[in-house]
Design an enzyme around this catalytic site. Sequence first.
Site, PDB file in Angstrom:
ATOM      1  N   SER A 154       2.427  29.068  11.121  1.00  0.00           N
ATOM      2  CA  SER A 154       1.549  29.770  10.178  1.00  0.00           C
ATOM      3  C   SER A 154       1.316  31.144  10.789  1.00  0.00           C
ATOM      4  O   SER A 154       1.550  31.327  11.997  1.00  0.00           O
ATOM      5  CB  SER A 154       0.219  29.012  10.092  1.00  0.00           C
ATOM      6  OG  SER A 154      -0.776  29.805   9.468  1.00  0.00           O
ATOM      7  N   TYR A 167      -6.757  24.179  13.766  1.00  0.00           N
ATOM      8  CA  TYR A 167      -5.552  24.700  13.105  1.00  0.00           C
ATOM      9  C   TYR A 167      -4.931  25.835  13.926  1.00  0.00           C
ATOM     10  O   TYR A 167      -3.740  25.805  14.253  1.00  0.00           O
ATOM     11  CB  TYR A 167      -5.925  25.176  11.706  1.00  0.00           C
ATOM     12  CG  TYR A 167      -4.734  25.491  10.814  1.00  0.00           C
ATOM     13  CD1 TYR A 167      -3.859  24.486  10.403  1.00  0.00           C
ATOM     14  CD2 TYR A 167      -4.499  26.784  10.352  1.00  0.00           C
ATOM     15  CE1 TYR A 167      -2.781  24.765   9.570  1.00  0.00           C
ATOM     16  CE2 TYR A 167      -3.426  27.069   9.514  1.00  0.00           C
ATOM     17  CZ  TYR A 167      -2.571  26.060   9.124  1.00  0.00           C
ATOM     18  OH  TYR A 167      -1.501  26.332   8.297  1.00  0.00           O
TER      19      TYR A 167
HETATM   20  N1  LIG Z   1       0.186  27.325   1.841  1.00  0.00           N
HETATM   21  C1  LIG Z   1      -0.176  28.176   2.782  1.00  0.00           C
HETATM   22  O1  LIG Z   1      -0.946  29.137   2.534  1.00  0.00           O
HETATM   23  C2  LIG Z   1       0.340  27.998   4.184  1.00  0.00           C
HETATM   24  C3  LIG Z   1       0.192  29.077   5.081  1.00  0.00           C
HETATM   25  C4  LIG Z   1       0.655  28.932   6.380  1.00  0.00           C
HETATM   26  C5  LIG Z   1       1.259  27.748   6.780  1.00  0.00           C
HETATM   27  N2  LIG Z   1       1.396  26.734   5.883  1.00  0.00           N
HETATM   28  C6  LIG Z   1       2.015  25.511   6.381  1.00  0.00           C
HETATM   29  O2  LIG Z   1       2.873  24.928   5.405  1.00  0.00           O
HETATM   30  C7  LIG Z   1       2.786  23.475   5.478  1.00  0.00           C
HETATM   31  C8  LIG Z   1       2.286  22.837   4.187  1.00  0.00           C
HETATM   32  O3  LIG Z   1       2.030  23.781   3.288  1.00  0.00           O
HETATM   33  P1  LIG Z   1       2.453  23.773   1.719  1.00  0.00           P
HETATM   34  O4  LIG Z   1       1.872  25.030   1.265  1.00  0.00           O
HETATM   35  O5  LIG Z   1       3.862  23.457   1.524  1.00  0.00           O
HETATM   36  O6  LIG Z   1       1.509  22.526   1.243  1.00  0.00           O
HETATM   37  P2  LIG Z   1       1.521  21.515   0.029  1.00  0.00           P
HETATM   38  O7  LIG Z   1       0.168  20.885   0.087  1.00  0.00           O
HETATM   39  O8  LIG Z   1       1.980  22.155  -1.228  1.00  0.00           O
HETATM   40  O9  LIG Z   1       2.635  20.449   0.463  1.00  0.00           O
HETATM   41  C9  LIG Z   1       2.517  19.689   1.626  1.00  0.00           C
HETATM   42  C10 LIG Z   1       3.349  18.430   1.477  1.00  0.00           C
HETATM   43  O10 LIG Z   1       3.336  17.750   2.731  1.00  0.00           O
HETATM   44  C11 LIG Z   1       3.191  16.381   2.503  1.00  0.00           C
HETATM   45  N3  LIG Z   1       2.619  15.738   3.682  1.00  0.00           N
HETATM   46  C12 LIG Z   1       1.323  15.752   4.098  1.00  0.00           C
HETATM   47  N4  LIG Z   1       1.193  14.988   5.196  1.00  0.00           N
HETATM   48  C13 LIG Z   1       2.423  14.508   5.493  1.00  0.00           C
HETATM   49  C14 LIG Z   1       2.914  13.636   6.487  1.00  0.00           C
HETATM   50  N5  LIG Z   1       2.109  13.096   7.411  1.00  0.00           N
HETATM   51  N6  LIG Z   1       4.241  13.348   6.495  1.00  0.00           N
HETATM   52  C15 LIG Z   1       5.058  13.868   5.554  1.00  0.00           C
HETATM   53  N7  LIG Z   1       4.652  14.665   4.563  1.00  0.00           N
HETATM   54  C16 LIG Z   1       3.334  14.977   4.536  1.00  0.00           C
HETATM   55  C17 LIG Z   1       2.290  16.282   1.274  1.00  0.00           C
HETATM   56  O11 LIG Z   1       2.449  15.015   0.615  1.00  0.00           O
HETATM   57  C18 LIG Z   1       2.760  17.451   0.438  1.00  0.00           C
HETATM   58  O12 LIG Z   1       3.765  17.083  -0.496  1.00  0.00           O
HETATM   59  C19 LIG Z   1       1.862  23.191   6.653  1.00  0.00           C
HETATM   60  O13 LIG Z   1       2.611  23.035   7.829  1.00  0.00           O
HETATM   61  C20 LIG Z   1       1.006  24.439   6.702  1.00  0.00           C
HETATM   62  O14 LIG Z   1       0.413  24.618   7.969  1.00  0.00           O
HETATM   63  C21 LIG Z   1       0.949  26.816   4.603  1.00  0.00           C
END
Ligand SMILES: NC(=O)c1ccc[n+]([C@@H]2O[C@H](COP(=O)([O-])OP(=O)(O)OC[C@H]3O[C@@H](n4cnc5c(N)ncnc54)[C@H](O)[C@@H]3O)[C@@H](O)[C@H]2O)c1
Length: 265
Positions: A154, A167
Amino acid sequence: MNLAQTGLKHGFGPLLQGKVALVTGAGSGIGRAGAMAMAREGAQVVVTDLDGAKAALVAGELIGEGHGAVSEGLDVTDDAAMRAVVDRTVETLGRLDILHSHAGYQAEGDLEQVSLEDMDRSWLINVRSHFIAARAAVGHMKARGGGSIIITSSNSGVQYDREMIAYATTKHATVAMTRQMAADYAKYNVRFNTLCPGFIDTPFNAGFEKQMGGRDGLENYIAQSIPMGRFGTTDEIANSILFLASDMSSFMTGHALVIDGGECI
Ligand SMILES: NC(=O)c1ccc[n+]([C@@H]2O[C@H](COP(=O)([O-])OP(=O)(O)OC[C@H]3O[C@@H](n4cnc5c(N)ncnc54)[C@H](O)[C@@H]3O)[C@@H](O)[C@H]2O)c1
């Protein structure tokens, strides 16, 4: 000098033709967008998610478009299941070229507020699960002469957030661990890079939205604190995933690629 001598790869057909990619947390948001982009660039993609039904929907959509995809329900905290899915990928699809270890966990709170359970779970998902996934994949990649491992951190892995100690600390550790793996495996042509998005409009921000007092509060915060004044889109992150996954980034390893509209400048 012809184009091939420049090392430029695009223009010779789909970027990832013949490659096999595995993505965790690919049922939604960034993971989903990256899996779809890689499949549309010719990779066969193993779409995995804790929620197997969501993973199946993504794979189904890709198959409907004529791309190669399979789905698996996979909880990244289950070490044995992670190894089994990686091994099954190689057995059934013959190789593994790209791992995008994406699923993550966000718990809010400062030193006194965050629960010990949330601190432990942040380490478990944001650090340990990537270690297990990379460990399961790297032997297969070494044996084939290379690969690309993308680990989602992130921009909280390169800057500090207010009242997000679990985090920000674990996302910094994600970057540190990935750089260590990059140094150790460069000689095998296995590249490791972290993806460091800023605010991308996905359900993942629900906790922070609550901290900001709801959707309006979050949007105001973004308008004021992000130099570009807006959320990023999942497709904007998918472009960076394609770059890291493909030979477009063939001389890049150990890098933390920040895509955040200028937030951490
Ligand atoms: N969206 C943002 O603003 C943002 C910014 C920086 C980093 N991230 C990183 O991106 C990742 C998720 O973000 P996203 O935006 O794709 O989220 P999202 O909520 O759209 O999707 C996350 C997916 O991960 C799955 N998941 C959750 N726990 C899990 C587990 N234990 N095993 C397998 N799958 C699991 C969920 O079911 C979901 O489908 C994280 O690592 C987060 O730190 C997101």
